[in-house]
Design a protein around this motif. Structure first.
Motif, PDB file in Angstrom:
ATOM      1  N   SER A  84       0.809  -1.217   0.000  1.00 49.22           N
ATOM      2  CA  SER A  84       0.000   0.000   0.000  1.00 49.22           C
ATOM      3  C   SER A  84       0.841   1.265   0.000  1.00 49.22           C
ATOM      4  CB  SER A  84      -0.934  -0.011   1.223  1.00 49.22           C
ATOM      5  OG  SER A  84      -0.172  -0.059   2.405  1.00 49.22           O
ATOM      6  N   HIS A  85       2.153   1.164   0.273  1.00 47.44           N
ATOM      7  CA  HIS A  85       3.007   2.336   0.188  1.00 47.44           C
ATOM      8  C   HIS A  85       4.427   1.877  -0.080  1.00 47.44           C
ATOM      9  CE1 HIS A  85       3.392   0.946   4.322  1.00 47.44           C
ATOM     10  NE2 HIS A  85       4.567   1.532   4.361  1.00 47.44           N
ATOM     11  N   SER A  86       5.239   2.755  -0.651  1.00 44.35           N
ATOM     12  CA  SER A  86       6.605   2.382  -0.999  1.00 44.35           C
ATOM     13  C   SER A  86       7.484   2.410   0.249  1.00 44.35           C
ATOM     14  CB  SER A  86       7.152   3.364  -2.042  1.00 44.35           C
ATOM     15  OG  SER A  86       7.359   4.625  -1.433  1.00 44.35           O
TER      16      SER A  86
ATOM     17  N   TYR B  15     -11.566  -9.580  -0.029  1.00 43.40           N
ATOM     18  CA  TYR B  15     -12.472  -8.462  -0.284  1.00 43.40           C
ATOM     19  C   TYR B  15     -12.481  -7.440   0.849  1.00 43.40           C
ATOM     20  CZ  TYR B  15     -14.164 -10.444  -4.586  1.00 43.40           C
ATOM     21  OH  TYR B  15     -14.244 -10.898  -5.883  1.00 43.40           O
ATOM     22  N   ARG B  16     -12.004  -7.810   2.023  1.00 42.62           N
ATOM     23  CA  ARG B  16     -11.891  -6.827   3.103  1.00 42.62           C
ATOM     24  C   ARG B  16     -10.633  -5.972   2.961  1.00 42.62           C
ATOM     25  NH1 ARG B  16     -15.583  -7.162   7.026  1.00 42.62           N
ATOM     26  NH2 ARG B  16     -16.751  -9.116   7.213  1.00 42.62           N
ATOM     27  N   ASP B  17      -9.581  -6.538   2.386  1.00 44.22           N
ATOM     28  CA  ASP B  17      -8.323  -5.793   2.281  1.00 44.22           C
ATOM     29  C   ASP B  17      -7.594  -6.231   1.022  1.00 44.22           C
ATOM     30  OD1 ASP B  17      -6.207  -4.165   2.831  1.00 44.22           O
ATOM     31  OD2 ASP B  17      -5.581  -5.182   4.657  1.00 44.22           O
ATOM     32  N   PRO B  18      -8.103  -5.856  -0.161  1.00 44.32           N
ATOM     33  CA  PRO B  18      -7.588  -6.426  -1.407  1.00 44.32           C
ATOM     34  C   PRO B  18      -6.168  -6.054  -1.757  1.00 44.32           C
ATOM     35  CG  PRO B  18      -9.251  -4.743  -1.838  1.00 44.32           C
ATOM     36  CD  PRO B  18      -9.266  -4.978  -0.384  1.00 44.32           C
ATOM     37  N   LEU B  19      -5.604  -4.985  -1.157  1.00 43.34           N
ATOM     38  CA  LEU B  19      -4.243  -4.582  -1.519  1.00 43.34           C
ATOM     39  C   LEU B  19      -3.174  -5.240  -0.651  1.00 43.34           C
ATOM     40  CD1 LEU B  19      -4.738  -0.781  -2.234  1.00 43.34           C
ATOM     41  CD2 LEU B  19      -4.603  -2.676  -3.862  1.00 43.34           C
ATOM     42  N   SER B  20      -3.573  -5.994   0.351  1.00 42.35           N
ATOM     43  CA  SER B  20      -2.538  -6.552   1.243  1.00 42.35           C
ATOM     44  C   SER B  20      -2.844  -7.972   1.689  1.00 42.35           C
ATOM     45  CB  SER B  20      -2.358  -5.654   2.468  1.00 42.35           C
ATOM     46  OG  SER B  20      -3.570  -5.564   3.196  1.00 42.35           O
ATOM     47  N   VAL B  21      -3.441  -8.760   0.808  1.00 41.52           N
ATOM     48  CA  VAL B  21      -3.682 -10.172   1.140  1.00 41.52           C
ATOM     49  C   VAL B  21      -2.342 -10.859   1.358  1.00 41.52           C
ATOM     50  CG1 VAL B  21      -4.489 -12.371   0.228  1.00 41.52           C
ATOM     51  CG2 VAL B  21      -5.878 -10.337  -0.065  1.00 41.52           C
TER      52      VAL B  21
ATOM     53  N   ALA C 159      -2.525   5.220  11.239  1.00 38.71           N
ATOM     54  CA  ALA C 159      -3.509   4.134  11.291  1.00 38.71           C
ATOM     55  C   ALA C 159      -4.803   4.527  10.611  1.00 38.71           C
ATOM     56  CB  ALA C 159      -3.750   3.729  12.739  1.00 38.71           C
ATOM     57  N   ALA C 160      -5.249   5.779  10.845  1.00 35.68           N
ATOM     58  CA  ALA C 160      -6.506   6.222  10.238  1.00 35.68           C
ATOM     59  C   ALA C 160      -6.411   6.224   8.717  1.00 35.68           C
ATOM     60  CB  ALA C 160      -6.871   7.607  10.752  1.00 35.68           C
ATOM     61  N   ASP C 161      -5.257   6.668   8.179  1.00 36.26           N
ATOM     62  CA  ASP C 161      -5.069   6.663   6.732  1.00 36.26           C
ATOM     63  C   ASP C 161      -5.088   5.241   6.185  1.00 36.26           C
ATOM     64  OD1 ASP C 161      -4.846   9.402   6.767  1.00 36.26           O
ATOM     65  OD2 ASP C 161      -2.651   9.383   6.893  1.00 36.26           O
ATOM     66  N   SER C 162      -4.425   4.346   6.880  1.00 35.83           N
ATOM     67  CA  SER C 162      -4.389   2.953   6.459  1.00 35.83           C
ATOM     68  C   SER C 162      -5.773   2.335   6.472  1.00 35.83           C
ATOM     69  CB  SER C 162      -3.448   2.157   7.379  1.00 35.83           C
ATOM     70  OG  SER C 162      -3.415   0.799   7.010  1.00 35.83           O
ATOM     71  N   ASP C 163      -6.548   2.625   7.512  1.00 34.67           N
ATOM     72  CA  ASP C 163      -7.907   2.101   7.599  1.00 34.67           C
ATOM     73  C   ASP C 163      -8.770   2.650   6.472  1.00 34.67           C
ATOM     74  OD1 ASP C 163      -7.228   0.691   9.842  1.00 34.67           O
ATOM     75  OD2 ASP C 163      -8.122   2.111  11.258  1.00 34.67           O
ATOM     76  N   ARG C 164      -8.590   3.938   6.169  1.00 40.30           N
ATOM     77  CA  ARG C 164      -9.383   4.546   5.106  1.00 40.30           C
ATOM     78  C   ARG C 164      -9.046   3.928   3.749  1.00 40.30           C
ATOM     79  NH1 ARG C 164      -7.957   9.286   5.865  1.00 40.30           N
ATOM     80  NH2 ARG C 164      -6.466   9.571   4.160  1.00 40.30           N
ATOM     81  N   ARG C 165      -7.758   3.719   3.491  1.00 40.94           N
ATOM     82  CA  ARG C 165      -7.366   3.098   2.219  1.00 40.94           C
ATOM     83  C   ARG C 165      -7.922   1.682   2.108  1.00 40.94           C
ATOM     84  NH1 ARG C 165      -2.648   6.296   2.678  1.00 40.94           N
ATOM     85  NH2 ARG C 165      -1.699   4.821   4.109  1.00 40.94           N
ATOM     86  N   ARG C 166      -7.837   0.953   3.215  1.00 37.93           N
ATOM     87  CA  ARG C 166      -8.357  -0.416   3.200  1.00 37.93           C
ATOM     88  C   ARG C 166      -9.859  -0.423   2.931  1.00 37.93           C
ATOM     89  NH1 ARG C 166      -6.187  -1.904   7.499  1.00 37.93           N
ATOM     90  NH2 ARG C 166      -7.861  -1.387   8.962  1.00 37.93           N
ATOM     91  N   THR C 167     -10.584   0.471   3.589  1.00 43.93           N
ATOM     92  CA  THR C 167     -12.026   0.550   3.388  1.00 43.93           C
ATOM     93  C   THR C 167     -12.367   0.949   1.964  1.00 43.93           C
ATOM     94  OG1 THR C 167     -12.373   1.110   5.718  1.00 43.93           O
ATOM     95  CG2 THR C 167     -14.143   1.663   4.168  1.00 43.93           C
ATOM     96  N   ASN C 168     -11.664   1.941   1.438  1.00 41.71           N
ATOM     97  CA  ASN C 168     -11.920   2.383   0.070  1.00 41.71           C
ATOM     98  C   ASN C 168     -11.655   1.266  -0.935  1.00 41.71           C
ATOM     99  OD1 ASN C 168     -12.535   4.881   1.106  1.00 41.71           O
ATOM    100  ND2 ASN C 168     -10.653   5.888   0.430  1.00 41.71           N
ATOM    101  N   ALA C 169     -10.525   0.595  -0.773  1.00 39.58           N
ATOM    102  CA  ALA C 169     -10.199  -0.503  -1.680  1.00 39.58           C
ATOM    103  C   ALA C 169     -11.262  -1.591  -1.609  1.00 39.58           C
ATOM    104  CB  ALA C 169      -8.824  -1.073  -1.327  1.00 39.58           C
ATOM    105  N   SER C 170     -11.739  -1.869  -0.406  1.00 40.76           N
ATOM    106  CA  SER C 170     -12.737  -2.915  -0.224  1.00 40.76           C
ATOM    107  C   SER C 170     -14.045  -2.564  -0.921  1.00 40.76           C
ATOM    108  CB  SER C 170     -12.978  -3.154   1.268  1.00 40.76           C
ATOM    109  OG  SER C 170     -14.010  -4.102   1.474  1.00 40.76           O
ATOM    110  N   VAL C 171     -14.547  -1.345  -0.700  1.00 39.49           N
ATOM    111  CA  VAL C 171     -15.858  -1.008  -1.270  1.00 39.49           C
ATOM    112  C   VAL C 171     -15.789  -0.915  -2.793  1.00 39.49           C
ATOM    113  CG1 VAL C 171     -16.662   0.144   0.818  1.00 39.49           C
ATOM    114  CG2 VAL C 171     -15.530   1.492  -0.960  1.00 39.49           C
ATOM    115  N   ILE C 172     -14.648  -0.521  -3.326  1.00 38.46           N
ATOM    116  CA  ILE C 172     -14.525  -0.443  -4.784  1.00 38.46           C
ATOM    117  C   ILE C 172     -14.497  -1.837  -5.395  1.00 38.46           C
ATOM    118  CG2 ILE C 172     -12.978   0.222  -6.671  1.00 38.46           C
ATOM    119  CD1 ILE C 172     -12.235   2.691  -4.964  1.00 38.46           C
TER     120      ILE C 172
END
Length: 399
Positions: free
Chosen positions: A11-13, A393-399, A21-34
């Motif tokens: 999720s980041h370089s 589907y809950r965290d598609p960028l970091s399975v 943590a809040a940013d990470s949670d937001r990215r995870r949520t956004n990725a999930s809903v998309i």
């Protein structure tokens, strides 16, 4: 085996600041809903995803680019023009051809191994009978079975393995804490199967796994609250509200084996009579069928076969069992009041008279809320695979 799981994008370089943590949670949520929007509506235009999710078009485009790079989605070959005017949209859809997940369901008499695509569809499955029930033997054969299935699906890459089982399963530790019918206690299933497969392994109880399967791929999609009742050799339940399954401390929620069932007559090992599991268990069904001279083994499908051939005693045993399942459903409806109740039970899956008997016992006012499993031909395979697909589907960028 061992296999190497597909590398998914971080999720980041490494050189970027560690996200809050809040940013990470937001990215995870956004990725999930998309990604869930693509699952539910694809092929779908990015502009439609933006409207459905409330996220900005730029954000949707960025996430879709990441998913495309990872191979989770792809652009449709045919552009769509909105009402015939304007610039055509290029819709996106899941790419169900590249990745698979392994599914393992450990039952009392056998283990089911399977591969599922990203839409929860079973690509291939196999049932492995238990010559013995020691954890090392069962899991070794499960790993071998998965390896064989992967060899039969060339060109696909496994993302990981989901494992579902009855009894007390602690999702967080990946452990089967207690499965009395198998004689398993404190089995570190995630660790053992992960070592044998070389893949990420996630573990959950089969009723909870099937709640996730239903909300992702089945009839319960869109329901605000879902109860799942699993009636096999093991009888247990799971409850989810707003896409969140209730686990309780150490994942003990849903243990309903010793709930008293009105009208029950079976003695239980706990010393009481009419406990839900002993009354509804497939072992009890088969014993009663043997006593009636209908079958001579322990396979409950033989009772269904006898009913299909017109045996009136087999029909009566199955419909009586369905009515008792209906009483259990009524009890759980009174306690939890879910919007949808999904029942996995052999007679209800196979026979309309059993489903009708169950709904009659529940009562007309609530009967329409009760539906059989969405996966009648592959419910155990879907249970295992859904454990891993829920993680995706809950965290598609970091399975």
């Amino acid at each position: 085996m061992p296999r190497t799981a597909a590398p998914l994008l971080a999720s980041h370089s490494p050189n970027s600041p560690i996200p809050r943590a809040a940013d990470s949670d937001r990215r995870r949520t956004n990725a999930s809903v998309i990604l869930r929007s693509v699952l539910e509506h694809g092929p779908v235009a990015r502009s439609t995803i933006s409207r459905l999710t409330g996220l900005s078009p730029a954000s949707v485009t960025d996430y879709c680019a990441r998913f495309t790079e990872l191979g989770l989605i792809r652009e449709s070959a045919t552009p769509q023009r909105s009402k015939g005017v304007g610039r055509p949209h290029v819709p996106v859809d899941l790419d169900a051809s590249r990745f698979v997940v392994g599914g393992v369901h450990v039952a009392v008499p056998y283990t089911t191994v399977a591969l599922l695509d990203l839409r929860g569809r079973v690509v291939v499955e196999r049932r492995i009978g238990h010559d013995g029930t020691s954890p090392s033997l069962v899991l070794a054969r499960a790993a071998e079975g998965l390896d064989t299935l992967l060899a039969e699906a060339p060109g696909t890459t496994p993302l990981g393995v989901g494992v579902a089982a009855g009894g007390w399963v602690d999702r967080d530790s990946g452990t089967i804490v207690d499965h009395p019918l198998l004689g398993w206690r404190d089995v570190p299933l995630r660790e053992l199967l992960g070592a044998r497969t070389g893949l990420p392994v996630h573990v959950d109880g089969h009723a909870r796994a099937l709640v996730n399967g239903e909300r992702l791929f089945g009839r319960a999609r869109g329901s605000r609250s879902v109860l799942h009742l699993f009636v096999g050799n093991v009888v247990d339940a799971a409850f989810a509200t707003n896409d969140e399954v209730h686990y309780g401390p150490r994942s003990q929620a849903g243990a309903i084996a010793h709930l008293p069932l009105r009208g029950g007559t079976e003695p239980c090992d706990c010393g009481r009579v009419g406990c839900l599991q002993v009354e509804l268990s497939e072992r009890t069904l088969c014993r009663r069928a043997r006593e009636a001279g209908i079958v001579d083994g322990v396979n409950p499908t033989h009772v269904v076969t006898a009913a299909e051939r017109g045996n009136p005693v087999a029909v009566r045993l199955l419909t009586q069992r369905a009515r008792m399942v209906g009483r259990a459903v009524g009890l759980l409806l009174d306690i939890l009041n879910p919007e949808t109740v999904v029942v996995t039970e052999l007679g209800v899956i196979r026979r309309e008279d059993c489903l009708r008997a169950l709904r009659e016992e529940v009562g007309d006012a609530r009967a329409s809320a009760v539906v059989p499993t969405s996966f009648p031909d592959s419910v155990l395979a879907v249970a295992g695979g859904s454990v891993m697909l829920d993680v995706l589907y809950r965290d598609p960028l970091s399975v």
